[in-house]
Design a protein around this motif. Structure first.
Motif, PDB file in Angstrom:
ATOM      1  N   MET A 353       0.829  -1.202   0.000  1.00 57.89           N
ATOM      2  CA  MET A 353       0.000   0.000   0.000  1.00 57.89           C
ATOM      3  C   MET A 353       0.866   1.255   0.000  1.00 57.89           C
ATOM      4  SD  MET A 353       0.743  -1.394   3.004  1.00 57.89           S
ATOM      5  CE  MET A 353      -0.571  -2.584   3.274  1.00 57.89           C
ATOM      6  N   SER A 354       0.246   2.406  -0.138  1.00 57.47           N
ATOM      7  CA  SER A 354       0.964   3.674  -0.077  1.00 57.47           C
ATOM      8  C   SER A 354       1.049   4.136   1.370  1.00 57.47           C
ATOM      9  CB  SER A 354       0.249   4.724  -0.934  1.00 57.47           C
ATOM     10  OG  SER A 354       0.803   6.005  -0.702  1.00 57.47           O
ATOM     11  N   ILE A 355       2.181   4.710   1.736  1.00 55.46           N
ATOM     12  CA  ILE A 355       2.372   5.154   3.114  1.00 55.46           C
ATOM     13  C   ILE A 355       1.404   6.269   3.486  1.00 55.46           C
ATOM     14  CG2 ILE A 355       4.131   6.867   2.527  1.00 55.46           C
ATOM     15  CD1 ILE A 355       4.249   4.569   5.587  1.00 55.46           C
ATOM     16  N   ASP A 356       0.988   7.063   2.482  1.00 57.81           N
ATOM     17  CA  ASP A 356       0.093   8.190   2.765  1.00 57.81           C
ATOM     18  C   ASP A 356      -1.339   7.759   2.989  1.00 57.81           C
ATOM     19  OD1 ASP A 356       2.235   9.955   2.437  1.00 57.81           O
ATOM     20  OD2 ASP A 356       1.915  10.059   0.264  1.00 57.81           O
ATOM     21  N   SER A 357      -1.677   6.532   2.596  1.00 54.35           N
ATOM     22  CA  SER A 357      -3.066   6.090   2.700  1.00 54.35           C
ATOM     23  C   SER A 357      -3.373   5.390   4.010  1.00 54.35           C
ATOM     24  CB  SER A 357      -3.383   5.139   1.539  1.00 54.35           C
ATOM     25  OG  SER A 357      -2.596   3.954   1.637  1.00 54.35           O
ATOM     26  N   LEU A 358      -2.401   5.296   4.920  1.00 54.12           N
ATOM     27  CA  LEU A 358      -2.584   4.487   6.124  1.00 54.12           C
ATOM     28  C   LEU A 358      -2.976   5.305   7.348  1.00 54.12           C
ATOM     29  CD1 LEU A 358       0.488   2.112   5.692  1.00 54.12           C
ATOM     30  CD2 LEU A 358      -1.901   1.647   5.150  1.00 54.12           C
ATOM     31  N   GLY A 359      -2.932   6.618   7.272  1.00 57.20           N
ATOM     32  CA  GLY A 359      -3.289   7.436   8.423  1.00 57.20           C
ATOM     33  C   GLY A 359      -2.348   7.270   9.595  1.00 57.20           C
ATOM     34  N   LEU A 360      -1.071   7.122   9.328  1.00 55.47           N
ATOM     35  CA  LEU A 360      -0.085   6.941  10.398  1.00 55.47           C
ATOM     36  C   LEU A 360       0.258   8.282  11.032  1.00 55.47           C
ATOM     37  CD1 LEU A 360       2.326   4.466   8.567  1.00 55.47           C
ATOM     38  CD2 LEU A 360       0.617   3.897  10.297  1.00 55.47           C
ATOM     39  N   PRO A 361       0.765   8.274  12.256  1.00 54.66           N
ATOM     40  CA  PRO A 361       1.181   9.534  12.884  1.00 54.66           C
ATOM     41  C   PRO A 361       2.343  10.162  12.122  1.00 54.66           C
ATOM     42  CG  PRO A 361       1.943   7.653  14.176  1.00 54.66           C
ATOM     43  CD  PRO A 361       1.000   7.113  13.147  1.00 54.66           C
ATOM     44  N   ALA A 362       2.438  11.475  12.203  1.00 57.62           N
ATOM     45  CA  ALA A 362       3.492  12.183  11.466  1.00 57.62           C
ATOM     46  C   ALA A 362       4.877  11.779  11.943  1.00 57.62           C
ATOM     47  CB  ALA A 362       3.303  13.691  11.607  1.00 57.62           C
ATOM     48  N   SER A 363       5.005  11.432  13.206  1.00 58.21           N
ATOM     49  CA  SER A 363       6.304  11.021  13.746  1.00 58.21           C
ATOM     50  C   SER A 363       6.097  10.325  15.079  1.00 58.21           C
ATOM     51  CB  SER A 363       7.232  12.231  13.927  1.00 58.21           C
ATOM     52  OG  SER A 363       6.705  13.111  14.900  1.00 58.21           O
ATOM     53  N   ILE A 364       7.124   9.576  15.499  1.00 59.85           N
ATOM     54  CA  ILE A 364       7.153   8.932  16.815  1.00 59.85           C
ATOM     55  C   ILE A 364       8.406   9.429  17.516  1.00 59.85           C
ATOM     56  CG2 ILE A 364       7.322   6.754  18.062  1.00 59.85           C
ATOM     57  CD1 ILE A 364       5.868   5.405  15.789  1.00 59.85           C
ATOM     58  N   SER A 365       8.242  10.008  18.669  1.00 59.41           N
ATOM     59  CA  SER A 365       9.373  10.562  19.392  1.00 59.41           C
ATOM     60  C   SER A 365      10.345   9.458  19.794  1.00 59.41           C
ATOM     61  CB  SER A 365       8.895  11.308  20.634  1.00 59.41           C
ATOM     62  OG  SER A 365       9.998  11.717  21.420  1.00 59.41           O
ATOM     63  N   ALA A 366      11.639   9.759  19.693  1.00 60.00           N
ATOM     64  CA  ALA A 366      12.660   8.793  20.087  1.00 60.00           C
ATOM     65  C   ALA A 366      12.631   8.515  21.581  1.00 60.00           C
ATOM     66  CB  ALA A 366      14.038   9.295  19.673  1.00 60.00           C
ATOM     67  N   ASP A 367      11.955   9.371  22.356  1.00 63.49           N
ATOM     68  CA  ASP A 367      11.851   9.167  23.800  1.00 63.49           C
ATOM     69  C   ASP A 367      10.644   8.336  24.190  1.00 63.49           C
ATOM     70  OD1 ASP A 367      14.137  10.714  24.223  1.00 63.49           O
ATOM     71  OD2 ASP A 367      12.973  12.580  24.258  1.00 63.49           O
ATOM     72  N   ASP A 368       9.778   7.965  23.231  1.00 64.71           N
ATOM     73  CA  ASP A 368       8.616   7.134  23.541  1.00 64.71           C
ATOM     74  C   ASP A 368       9.055   5.725  23.940  1.00 64.71           C
ATOM     75  OD1 ASP A 368       7.053   9.263  23.007  1.00 64.71           O
ATOM     76  OD2 ASP A 368       6.189   8.493  21.133  1.00 64.71           O
ATOM     77  N   ASP A 369       8.122   5.002  24.549  1.00 68.57           N
ATOM     78  CA  ASP A 369       8.452   3.668  25.056  1.00 68.57           C
ATOM     79  C   ASP A 369       8.872   2.705  23.955  1.00 68.57           C
ATOM     80  OD1 ASP A 369       7.893   4.590  27.532  1.00 68.57           O
ATOM     81  OD2 ASP A 369       6.186   3.283  27.934  1.00 68.57           O
ATOM     82  N   LEU A 370       8.192   2.740  22.801  1.00 68.80           N
ATOM     83  CA  LEU A 370       8.483   1.773  21.745  1.00 68.80           C
ATOM     84  C   LEU A 370       9.920   1.907  21.242  1.00 68.80           C
ATOM     85  CD1 LEU A 370       7.681  -0.420  19.740  1.00 68.80           C
ATOM     86  CD2 LEU A 370       6.706   1.356  18.273  1.00 68.80           C
ATOM     87  N   PRO A 371      10.380   3.086  20.805  1.00 66.92           N
ATOM     88  CA  PRO A 371      11.781   3.178  20.363  1.00 66.92           C
ATOM     89  C   PRO A 371      12.780   2.893  21.480  1.00 66.92           C
ATOM     90  CG  PRO A 371      10.511   5.054  19.563  1.00 66.92           C
ATOM     91  CD  PRO A 371       9.663   4.351  20.560  1.00 66.92           C
ATOM     92  N   GLN A 372      12.474   3.340  22.688  1.00 68.70           N
ATOM     93  CA  GLN A 372      13.382   3.088  23.799  1.00 68.70           C
ATOM     94  C   GLN A 372      13.518   1.599  24.089  1.00 68.70           C
ATOM     95  OE1 GLN A 372      15.284   5.180  25.786  1.00 68.70           O
ATOM     96  NE2 GLN A 372      14.839   6.782  24.284  1.00 68.70           N
TER      97      GLN A 372
END
Length: 695
Positions: A353-372
């Motif tokens: 699919m196209s990345i623009d059609s998925l309604g994803l967040p504009a960004s994920i902070s590097a300090d959030d739990d998932l990246p950490q």
């Protein structure tokens, strides 16, 4: 002639012949492997002999007995070798003794018959020898299994099942023979097919036991398609028997019923064979029960690299996601990459699919739990497992969009030198799928490879940008070089003005110099604006251009002297080539004192035009000419020079298809020679002897 017996034992002979070839090519010199090769080869010969007996019926019972004894003895000795110290010494001795006794009986009983001494019935001799071999083989198999560790049992399982099948059926066959006092023809002829079915199990066991020094490779595709053929054959056989039964009980409609029944069976078979779900279940079953590893890594890695290096997708991110989804049969995936600041992760690519059609967040902070969590633990996150047991993942807070999507299953980190550069989110693969430790290790390896691949793509992009800046900087340096020469001419006029301002010739020369400088600056500005092309080549007279350059350089000593000669036409941009000639002459003047000389000559040398500038100046050594003269931004004039003049001369001459040659001797002078292709209209003309310039 027994047709089924020929086919049955023929298939067995072919199967064990293939196994023997595989084992021989993979043998590495160990004793267990040698015994297994001999047993497999003997079994192939045994099956071939019984196929011949089914065809001709002329093989004597004693010959069959001898074949049975050799085949059974070969497998007994193989079992003793595999068991090693695990088998009781008495049992190993009994196995070897039985082999000797059975082979001895094959010699003794014919002699007794020759002297009319009553002996046992040959059929009973065959059955009792078969019973003894079968019982002892099964006891040895039990000892091998019971005395093996849990790890070893997993490797030996298929060997025990395969060989156990051979001797368990023999035990049944010869027990029935003892009871009936005759060999059952159906049981005897079915024996070959059963032996053929046992062969793949023995091959897999040999592959799973490297200590036998047998590096047997059995392709998953071969196993899958072979199993498929066997299952289809069995299915069609059963359906044929069912059709025969329908015809027998159907009366007048029997033939029609048989055709309809068999046609329906074929339709059902076609439906099953085209089922993707059934195929996945079969592959998972084979991988789980017949192979140590879940994946055929050679095939998967070749496919992964092939997809990753393909040009089907212009976006490297989409290609990387597609390469990962193919391995797990996932319907799609997402890719997040760390931005240049390192403070957040951005949606970078998706497939299919196209990345623009998925309604994803504009960004994920590097300090959030998932990246950490991904950066510190380097774990694979299974969202299904997270929903069941979040404490296993330290009760981290996953993004809500990830939890709300029911089909986003796997989150895999992308690491480069243990630094998190991104992560991949894969959709749930079709069932049956269970995320095992093997999947997790494979995902980590793929993530590191994809991270390196994308980093390489980014490095290539940055390199291309730096080259563009380099070209821009080089253009700026060339401009500064031209400006420096023009400013030098204007400064010379200003310096001489107090002494010669009342001299009309000086005024005329100054105005001509200023006009020439203004014209050159105007052309430079037009080139920067794109109004003219610096590389537009037209026929130009090399002698005339040299004469113009000599005239512009004649205001300083030593004044250059142009040797007479006819016109010589070349294809070039006249302005740029004139600048090149002027630069060569000025360099010669800079290297020559006021008492020296600078001479310029233009002529032909074969199919080339030749411009030669010679001076009697300081000269240069060979090392300087080879390593520094044409190196850009390497100047011998200190802060007064840019160090690009000679480089610019050579590059433009080569752009025109010519070349530059420099000959110099320290303390004697320099000869700077430029060769250019003649204009086509002049190539056929012959120059007069005094116009030819040679080296």
């Amino acid at each position: 002639m027994n047709g089924f017996g020929i086919v049955s034992y023929g298939v067995a002979a072919l199967s064990f012949l293939v196994l023997t070839v595989l084992l021989i090519t993979a043998w590495r010199g160990r004793q267990q492997g040698a015994h297994l090769i001999v047993a497999s080869a003997v079994t192939a010969l045994w099956a071939a002999l019984l196929a011949i007996q089914s065809y001709t019926g002329n093989v004597p019972v004693l010959g069959i007995y001898l074949a049975e004894a050799i085949r059974g003895g070969a497998w007994l000795l193989t079992l003793v070798a595999v068991a090693g110290v695990a088998a009781p010494p008495a049992l190993a001795t009994a196995a070897r003794a039985l082999c000797v006794v059975l082979l001895g009986a094959a010699v003794i009983f014919p002699l007794l018959e020759h002297f009319n001494i009553a002996v046992i019935n040959p059929t009973l001799l065959l059955s009792r020898a078969g019973l003894a071999l079968s019982l002892l083989a099964l006891i040895l198999l039990e000892q091998i299994y019971r005395n093996s560790s849990q790890v070893a049992r997993r490797s030996l399982k298929y060997f025990i099942i395969g060989v156990g099948t051979l001797f368990a059926y023999d035990l049944f066959l010869y027990s029935q023979t003892e009871l009936l006092r005759a060999v059952s023809v159906d049981a005897w002829t079915s024996r070959g097919i059963l032996n053929a079915f046992a062969m793949p199990l023995i091959a897999i066991a040999a592959r799973r036991n490297p200590e036998w020094s047998l590096d047997v490779f059995v392709s998953r595709q071969i196993v899958f398609y072979t199993t498929t053929v066997l299952v289809i054959g069995s299915y069609l056989t059963v359906m044929a028997l069912g059709g025969f039964y329908v015809r027998e009980i159907g009366g007048g409609w029997g033939n029609v019923g048989q055709i309809v029944f068999f046609a329906g069976a074929v339709v059902v078979l076609a439906s099953l064979m085209t089922s993707a779900s059934l195929r996945r279940h079969a592959l998972v079953f084979l991988s789980k029960h017949f192979y140590r590893n879940k994946y055929d890594y050679r095939i998967e890695w070749l496919r992964f690299i092939g997809t990753l290096s393909s040009t089907d997708e212009k976006d490297a991110g989409r290609t990387a996601v597609r390469a990962m989804t193919q391995i797990f049969s996932s319907p799609g995936g997402l890719l997040f990459l760390r931005d240049e600041t390192g403070k957040k992760f951005l949606p970078y690519a998706a497939w299919p699919m196209s990345i623009d059609s998925l309604g994803l967040p504009a960004s994920i902070s590097a300090d959030d739990d998932l990246p950490q969590f991904l950066a510190s633990k380097q774990w694979i996150i299974d969202t299904d497992e997270f929903r069941r047991a979040p404490d296993f993942y330290g009760n981290i807070a996953l993004p809500q969009w990830l939890l709300d999507h029911p089909h986003l299953r796997i989150v895999s980190p992308m690491l480069q030198l243990d630094s998190l550069v991104g992560f991949v989110v894969l959709y749930d693969p079709p069932p049956p799928f269970e995320l095992t430790y093997e999947d997790r290790d494979l995902l980590k390896t793929l993530g590191r490879h994809v991270a390196t691949h994308i980093a390489q793509q980014d490095a290539d992009r940055r390199l291309a940008e730096s080259r563009q800046f380099e070209a821009y900087n080089r253009l700026t340096a060339f401009m500064m070089h031209d400006l420096k020469n023009s400013v030098a001419q204007l400064n010379l006029i200003v310096a001489n003005a107090p002494r010669h301002k009342n001299n009309p010739e000086f005024i005329d020369d100054a105005i001509a110099t200023i006009a020439n400088t203004a014209e050159r600056m105007t052309k430079l500005i037009e080139q920067l604006r794109g109004a003219t092309s610096a590389d537009r080549n037209v026929p130009a007279d090399l002698r005339e251009l040299a004469q113009q350059a000599v005239a512009r350089c004649s205001h300083r000593d030593p004044k250059p002297q142009l040797q007479p000669g006819p016109p010589v036409r070349v294809m070039a941009n006249a302005e740029r080539l004139a600048v090149v000639i002027e630069h060569i002459i000025r360099n010669a003047q800079d290297a020559t004192g006021e008492t020296g000389t600078v001479s310029v000559s233009v002529g032909r040398n074969g199919a080339d035009a030749r411009l030669v500038v010679e001076d009697t100046g300081a000269g240069m050594n060979a090392d300087f000419i080879r390593n520094r003269l044409f190196r850009p931004f390497d100047s011998t004039k200190g802060s007064k020079g840019m160090g690009i003049g000679a480089y610019q001369v050579r590059e433009y001459i080569r752009l025109l298809g010519g070349d530059v040659d420099v000959q110099s001797t320290p303390g004697e002078g320099t000869r700077f020679s430029v060769s250019l292709p003649l204009c086509q209209e002049q190539e056929a003309k012959v120059a007069p002897p005094d116009a030819v310039v040679t080296r």
